[in-house]
Each structure stands twice: as C-alpha cells, then as structure tokens.
Motif scaffolding. Structure first.
Motif, PDB file in Angstrom:
ATOM      1  N   SER A 195      12.356  -0.638   1.536  1.00 45.41           N
ATOM      2  CA  SER A 195      12.037  -1.752   0.653  1.00 45.41           C
ATOM      3  C   SER A 195      13.041  -1.950  -0.481  1.00 45.41           C
ATOM      4  O   SER A 195      13.257  -1.041  -1.285  1.00 45.41           O
ATOM      5  CB  SER A 195      10.655  -1.544   0.042  1.00 45.41           C
ATOM      6  N   ASP A 207       1.499  -3.460  -0.754  1.00 48.06           N
ATOM      7  CA  ASP A 207       1.881  -4.138   0.488  1.00 48.06           C
ATOM      8  C   ASP A 207       3.015  -3.406   1.199  1.00 48.06           C
ATOM      9  O   ASP A 207       2.979  -3.234   2.423  1.00 48.06           O
ATOM     10  CB  ASP A 207       2.307  -5.584   0.209  1.00 48.06           C
ATOM     11  N   VAL A 208       4.003  -2.952   0.445  1.00 50.69           N
ATOM     12  CA  VAL A 208       5.129  -2.221   1.037  1.00 50.69           C
ATOM     13  C   VAL A 208       4.636  -0.927   1.676  1.00 50.69           C
ATOM     14  O   VAL A 208       5.048  -0.559   2.781  1.00 50.69           O
ATOM     15  CB  VAL A 208       6.217  -1.933  -0.027  1.00 50.69           C
ATOM     16  N   ALA A 219       0.367  -4.928  -6.537  1.00 50.36           N
ATOM     17  CA  ALA A 219      -0.022  -5.487  -5.236  1.00 50.36           C
ATOM     18  C   ALA A 219       1.170  -5.490  -4.274  1.00 50.36           C
ATOM     19  O   ALA A 219       1.013  -5.200  -3.083  1.00 50.36           O
ATOM     20  CB  ALA A 219      -0.579  -6.891  -5.408  1.00 50.36           C
ATOM     21  N   GLN A 220       2.355  -5.779  -4.792  1.00 51.47           N
ATOM     22  CA  GLN A 220       3.545  -5.762  -3.942  1.00 51.47           C
ATOM     23  C   GLN A 220       3.877  -4.343  -3.485  1.00 51.47           C
ATOM     24  O   GLN A 220       4.258  -4.130  -2.335  1.00 51.47           O
ATOM     25  CB  GLN A 220       4.746  -6.359  -4.672  1.00 51.47           C
ATOM     26  N   LEU A 240      12.367  -3.606  -3.076  1.00 53.75           N
ATOM     27  CA  LEU A 240      11.542  -3.490  -4.277  1.00 53.75           C
ATOM     28  C   LEU A 240      11.566  -2.066  -4.827  1.00 53.75           C
ATOM     29  O   LEU A 240      11.522  -1.852  -6.037  1.00 53.75           O
ATOM     30  CB  LEU A 240      10.096  -3.911  -3.978  1.00 53.75           C
ATOM     31  N   PRO A 266       6.831  -2.748 -11.709  1.00 53.26           N
ATOM     32  CA  PRO A 266       6.686  -3.586 -10.521  1.00 53.26           C
ATOM     33  C   PRO A 266       5.235  -4.016 -10.331  1.00 53.26           C
ATOM     34  O   PRO A 266       4.306  -3.363 -10.796  1.00 53.26           O
ATOM     35  CB  PRO A 266       7.157  -2.693  -9.379  1.00 53.26           C
ATOM     36  N   ASP A 267       5.053  -5.096  -9.645  1.00 54.83           N
ATOM     37  CA  ASP A 267       3.723  -5.597  -9.342  1.00 54.83           C
ATOM     38  C   ASP A 267       3.012  -4.621  -8.395  1.00 54.83           C
ATOM     39  O   ASP A 267       3.528  -4.307  -7.317  1.00 54.83           O
ATOM     40  CB  ASP A 267       3.844  -6.978  -8.701  1.00 54.83           C
TER      41      ASP A 267
END
Length: 93
Positions: free
Chosen positions: A79, A26-27, A22-23, A81, A19-20
């Motif tokens: 999330s 953020d989560v 940065a994402q 994600l 997974p990214d």
C-alpha cells in the motif's frame, strides 16, 4: 476469537499526519487472505502512530499474533498509504 494489538510508527513525512482509520482498515482487509480468518479490525490513528486491534479466529494465541503480523506486513508492502510506516510493537491482548 483472538485479539492482537499492533502499533505502527511513521518515518519521514508520514509522521506529521494521521492517516484515515477507515482507509487503513480497508488496506488490511485487502491484504488478508481467507486462511488468515480475519474477523474484525479496529484502528486508532494519530500523527506518527497507528494502533491496530486485529481480531482473528486463529486457534492458539501465538498463531493469532503471527497471522495478524503477516497481514500487517503484507499491507505495508503493498500500500502506498502505508509506505512510510513500520511495525513497532506486537502483543496479544
């Protein structure tokens, strides 16, 4: 400031992708509450693993670890994600 290192591992299809970072950060920021006293998040991701460095200003080391773990658990619960991820290891650094 206290550092807690947390490793997340993937299950199912999430294990094939990284997974990214940065994402993911953020989560975690969204999952954190003001009383968690979160200062900084470091993310390294690879297929099947996410390594987190969570820096808090929580007083004793044991409290910092519990705070960081709480942030992670809330992020995993909220999330999409992180739906197929779970906490594998937690250690103060």
């Amino acid at each position: 400031m206290r550092l807690t290192v947390i490793t997340l591992t993937a299950t199912g299809t999430a294990a094939r992708q990284a997974p990214d970072g940065a994402q993911v950060a953020d989560v975690l920021w969204v999952a954190a509450a003001a009383e968690d006293r979160l200062e900084h998040i470091s993310v390294r991701s690879a297929p099947g693993r996410i390594h987190l460095g969570i820096f808090t200003t929580a007083p004793p080391e044991a409290v910092a670890g519990a705070v960081a773990l709480g942030i992670c658990r809330r992020a995993l619960a909220m999330s999409p994600l992180l739906r197929d991820w779970s906490v594998h290891a937690v250690r103060p650094a």
